[in-house]
Design a protein around this motif. Structure first.
Motif, PDB file in Angstrom:
ATOM      1  N   LEU A 123       0.834  -1.196   0.000  1.00 23.64           N
ATOM      2  CA  LEU A 123       0.000   0.000   0.000  1.00 23.64           C
ATOM      3  C   LEU A 123       0.876   1.256   0.000  1.00 23.64           C
ATOM      4  O   LEU A 123       0.598   2.216  -0.737  1.00 23.64           O
ATOM      5  CB  LEU A 123      -0.939  -0.008   1.206  1.00 23.64           C
ATOM      6  CG  LEU A 123      -1.927   1.146   1.315  1.00 23.64           C
ATOM      7  CD1 LEU A 123      -2.886   1.127   0.124  1.00 23.64           C
ATOM      8  CD2 LEU A 123      -2.688   1.080   2.612  1.00 23.64           C
ATOM      9  N   MET A 124       1.944   1.239   0.779  1.00 29.27           N
ATOM     10  CA  MET A 124       2.858   2.388   0.811  1.00 29.27           C
ATOM     11  C   MET A 124       3.557   2.564  -0.535  1.00 29.27           C
ATOM     12  O   MET A 124       3.721   3.686  -1.018  1.00 29.27           O
ATOM     13  CB  MET A 124       3.893   2.230   1.921  1.00 29.27           C
ATOM     14  CG  MET A 124       3.325   2.309   3.311  1.00 29.27           C
ATOM     15  SD  MET A 124       4.595   1.888   4.468  1.00 29.27           S
ATOM     16  CE  MET A 124       4.501   3.281   5.546  1.00 29.27           C
ATOM     17  N   ALA A 180       3.264   5.774  -2.959  1.00 27.46           N
ATOM     18  CA  ALA A 180       4.478   6.484  -3.383  1.00 27.46           C
ATOM     19  C   ALA A 180       4.539   6.575  -4.904  1.00 27.46           C
ATOM     20  O   ALA A 180       4.892   7.619  -5.475  1.00 27.46           O
ATOM     21  CB  ALA A 180       5.711   5.802  -2.838  1.00 27.46           C
ATOM     22  N   VAL A 181       4.191   5.511  -5.597  1.00 25.76           N
ATOM     23  CA  VAL A 181       4.217   5.508  -7.056  1.00 25.76           C
ATOM     24  C   VAL A 181       3.153   6.459  -7.590  1.00 25.76           C
ATOM     25  O   VAL A 181       3.405   7.218  -8.547  1.00 25.76           O
ATOM     26  CB  VAL A 181       4.038   4.074  -7.603  1.00 25.76           C
ATOM     27  CG1 VAL A 181       3.774   4.081  -9.099  1.00 25.76           C
ATOM     28  CG2 VAL A 181       5.238   3.219  -7.284  1.00 25.76           C
ATOM     29  N   SER A 182       1.972   6.460  -7.003  1.00 24.86           N
ATOM     30  CA  SER A 182       0.920   7.369  -7.479  1.00 24.86           C
ATOM     31  C   SER A 182       1.304   8.831  -7.202  1.00 24.86           C
ATOM     32  O   SER A 182       1.000   9.717  -8.003  1.00 24.86           O
ATOM     33  CB  SER A 182      -0.418   7.027  -6.854  1.00 24.86           C
ATOM     34  OG  SER A 182      -0.380   7.250  -5.463  1.00 24.86           O
ATOM     35  N   TYR A 185       5.308  14.039 -11.524  1.00 26.42           N
ATOM     36  CA  TYR A 185       5.896  14.076 -12.863  1.00 26.42           C
ATOM     37  C   TYR A 185       4.844  14.431 -13.929  1.00 26.42           C
ATOM     38  O   TYR A 185       5.139  15.038 -14.928  1.00 26.42           O
ATOM     39  CB  TYR A 185       6.584  12.765 -13.219  1.00 26.42           C
ATOM     40  CG  TYR A 185       7.915  12.613 -12.539  1.00 26.42           C
ATOM     41  CD1 TYR A 185       8.937  13.498 -12.800  1.00 26.42           C
ATOM     42  CD2 TYR A 185       8.141  11.578 -11.639  1.00 26.42           C
ATOM     43  CE1 TYR A 185      10.149  13.377 -12.172  1.00 26.42           C
ATOM     44  CE2 TYR A 185       9.358  11.446 -11.026  1.00 26.42           C
ATOM     45  CZ  TYR A 185      10.363  12.350 -11.285  1.00 26.42           C
ATOM     46  OH  TYR A 185      11.570  12.216 -10.665  1.00 26.42           O
ATOM     47  N   GLY A 186       3.617  14.040 -13.712  1.00 27.56           N
ATOM     48  CA  GLY A 186       2.553  14.333 -14.652  1.00 27.56           C
ATOM     49  C   GLY A 186       2.177  15.827 -14.629  1.00 27.56           C
ATOM     50  O   GLY A 186       1.837  16.397 -15.647  1.00 27.56           O
ATOM     51  N   GLY A 187       2.248  16.492 -13.475  1.00 31.11           N
ATOM     52  CA  GLY A 187       1.893  17.887 -13.380  1.00 31.11           C
ATOM     53  C   GLY A 187       2.995  18.820 -13.847  1.00 31.11           C
ATOM     54  O   GLY A 187       2.733  19.918 -14.288  1.00 31.11           O
TER      55      GLY A 187
END
Length: 147
Positions: free
Chosen positions: A130-131, A135-137, A143-145
């Motif tokens: 879950l962590m 962290a990946v999200s 990086y997406g913003g």
């Protein structure tokens, strides 16, 4: 040869019981009657042991040896189970019960410890994944913003 005509099958009414001779021993018993001695009658008591069932927990120990062998408790329990079975085969019920009791305690410890450790590993794995997912999200948002 004297042949007399006797029917092959005789009816129920024509059956006459054969006459028996009294044997000499039967005559003596009949004359003397029951034995009457002045000596006290000795009785013999035979104690038949009932088959005492001593569970040796060998199947449970084998399961713990294969699947729940934390700190080798399952293997030690299996060894005590085999010793209990050996004592039972020899006829030492008290020794078999002692070894079986030790094997039972070791099996309980191995099972409880195994369940606890598996539960802890599942919790750690679930929270860890879950962590990592969070962290990946978060990295994807960062990086997406920026682009």
């Amino acid at each position: 040869m004297n042949r007399t005509g006797q029917p092959f099958f005789s009816g129920a009414h024509s059956v006459v019981p054969p006459s028996y001779e009294m044997i000499k021993e039967e005559q003596e018993v009949a004359v003397l009657g029951a034995p009457q001695s002045q000596a006290p009658v000795a009785t013999t008591v035979i104690n038949i042991r009932s088959e005492t069932s001593v569970p040796d927990h060998i199947v449970w120990s084998l399961f713990n040896t294969i699947f729940m062998n934390w700190c080798c408790l399952g293997f030690v329990a299996f060894a005590y189970s085999v010793k209990s079975r050996d004592r039972k085969m020899v006829g030492d019920v008290i020794g078999a019960q002692s070894y079986a009791s030790t094997a039972k305690c070791l099996n309980i410890c191995a099972l409880v410890l195994g369940i606890l450790l598996i539960t802890v590993f599942i919790i750690i794995f679930a929270t860890g994944s879950l962590m990592i997912f969070q962290a990946v999200s978060q990295l994807m948002k960062d990086y997406g913003g920026n682009q």
